[in-house]
Design an enzyme around this catalytic site. Structure first.
Site, PDB file in Angstrom:
ATOM      1  CD  GLU A  13     -10.890  -1.620 -17.738  1.00 12.81           C
ATOM      2  OE1 GLU A  13      -9.719  -1.300 -17.975  1.00 12.81           O
ATOM      3  OE2 GLU A  13     -11.271  -2.087 -16.653  1.00 12.81           O
ATOM      4  CB  SER A 142      -9.995   1.946 -19.057  1.00 14.52           C
ATOM      5  OG  SER A 142      -9.111   0.876 -19.306  1.00 14.52           O
ATOM      6  CE1 TYR A 209      -6.061   2.161 -22.839  1.00 11.74           C
ATOM      7  CE2 TYR A 209      -8.031   3.198 -21.977  1.00 11.74           C
ATOM      8  CZ  TYR A 209      -6.996   2.307 -21.831  1.00 11.74           C
ATOM      9  OH  TYR A 209      -6.886   1.569 -20.688  1.00 11.74           O
ATOM     10  NE  ARG A 247      -0.512   2.180 -15.230  1.00  6.38           N
ATOM     11  CZ  ARG A 247      -1.660   1.827 -15.816  1.00  6.38           C
ATOM     12  NH1 ARG A 247      -1.665   0.971 -16.829  1.00  6.38           N
ATOM     13  NH2 ARG A 247      -2.814   2.308 -15.375  1.00  6.38           N
ATOM     14  CG  ASP A 249      -1.837   4.163 -12.371  1.00 10.65           C
ATOM     15  OD1 ASP A 249      -0.753   3.975 -12.978  1.00 10.65           O
ATOM     16  OD2 ASP A 249      -2.931   3.747 -12.781  1.00 10.65           O
ATOM     17  CD  GLU A 261      -6.669   2.456 -10.580  1.00 14.48           C
ATOM     18  OE1 GLU A 261      -7.004   1.338 -10.996  1.00 14.48           O
ATOM     19  OE2 GLU A 261      -7.329   3.486 -10.789  1.00 14.48           O
ATOM     20  CG  ASN A 263      -3.857  -0.378 -13.038  1.00 16.77           C
ATOM     21  OD1 ASN A 263      -5.046  -0.318 -13.273  1.00 16.77           O
ATOM     22  ND2 ASN A 263      -3.157   0.683 -12.621  1.00 16.77           N
ATOM     23  N   GLY A 267      -2.727  -2.244 -19.339  1.00 17.99           N
ATOM     24  CA  GLY A 267      -2.875  -2.298 -20.785  1.00 17.99           C
ATOM     25  C   GLY A 267      -1.541  -2.412 -21.505  1.00 17.99           C
TER      26      GLY A 267
END
Length: 310
Positions: A13, A142, A209, A247, A249, A261, A263, A267
């Site tokens: 990443e 990612s 992205y 974050r 998910d 998961e 994070n 990002g």
């Protein structure tokens, strides 16, 4: 305050990390901070540097940057940094371990297998888990090295691809439903976003992205479902001992939010989810960085005093 933005690293990443670092540098309030870019290739390079800074904003993603390694190194240097502790970072990076803890705490998460060597490979075990499934590196992010599978042929190819990025491979039950993400700042859940990929059938690297890769909007949820989503996100944050920001998910299936998961360094690029969620709450990118710095300094002060996180 001299704020160093550490970015780069040597994980899969790296490019996303550089984009996150660029956005941080562009949005740090110049009236409050002297922003200093610090691009690295590995942790050894960081250890060798003489860092004349007051605080570190971590723009790193993936192994070394998100698994607690850099966090522990900065603690040894006496430099406060953004985000969760080394232990929490390491736990959240390890999907197998974090899912075990979530499951034992009664938090819904899809069924899974974790293979740590070729000897663990068992197509029969995946059949029992059930197709379709999702194969991903255990410590990846990612969506790099992650692929959906529908049978033995695609399973072998997906495991081979995931093995390029990690020695441990996670095979996870694919939960059909609505993909949602909950960003948490401090202990406040920001507006929940609904994710609908536009460039592919799932939320892969391109969808995450590329501009227009996904339709990401504030989720219109029934009040009871919204409350349940927030409760599960906060419970996940607490059980995994996250701090400052994260974050979570999830996949919403038949009214039940399944955690995919957490994070700990989500990002923060132009297309990233957390800045969009913050903007929906009326928080600008610069204000978001201010809050992250303020909360991180408070958290590091707790750490120095030996206060146990809630």
């Amino acid at each position: 305050m001299r704020v160093g933005v550490i970015m780069g690293g040597n994980s899969s990443e790296r490019e996303i990390s550089l984009l996150t670092g660029k956005e941080m540098l562009a949005h740090l309030d110049t009236r409050k901070y002297d922003a200093i870019p610090i691009e690295i290739r590995d942790t050894e390079e960081l250890a060798a540097r003489d860092l004349d800074i007051d605080f570190v904003l971590l723009a790193l993603h993936g192994s070394s940057g998100e698994d607690g390694t850099v966090q522990a190194m900065l603690e040894s240097m006496g430099i406060p940094y953004s985000g969760s502790s080394p232990a929490a970072s390491n736990l959240c990076m390890d999907k197998n371990s974090s899912k075990k803890l979530l499951r034992s705490s009664g938090i819904p998460t899809p069924d899974w297998l974790c293979w740590r060597s070729q000897n663990d490979y068992s197509e029969e075990a995946v059949q029992q888990l059930g197709y379709p499934a999702f194969v991903k590196p255990n410590t990846g992010g990612s969506s790099v090295g992650a692929l959906p599978v529908t049978g033995e042929e695609s399973l072998k190819a997906a495991v081979q691809e995931a093995s390029r990025w990690d020695t441990a491979v996670l095979i996870e039950q694919l939960i059909e439903g609505r993909e949602l993400t909950c960003s948490i700042l401090g202990r406040e859940v920001l507006p929940i976003l609904s994710i609908r990929p536009q460039t592919s059938g799932w939320f892969d690297y391109r969808a995450k992205y590329e501009m227009g890769g996904a339709d990401e909007q504030v989720a219109d949820l029934p009040p009871a479902v919204k409350i349940r989503e927030e409760e599960v996100a906060l419970a996940t944050y607490r059980v995994l001992n996250c701090s400052v920001y994260a974050r979570i998910d999830m996949m919403l299936h038949q009214g039940i939010p399944y955690v995919l998961e957490a994070n700990t360094l989500p990002g923060l690029t132009q297309t990233s989810l957390m800045p969009k969620s913050a903007a929906a709450a009326g928080i600008s990118f610069s204000e978001l960085l201010d809050r992250i710095i303020e909360l991180s300094l408070q958290e590091r002060n707790k750490d120095r005093k030996g206060i146990i996180h809630e």
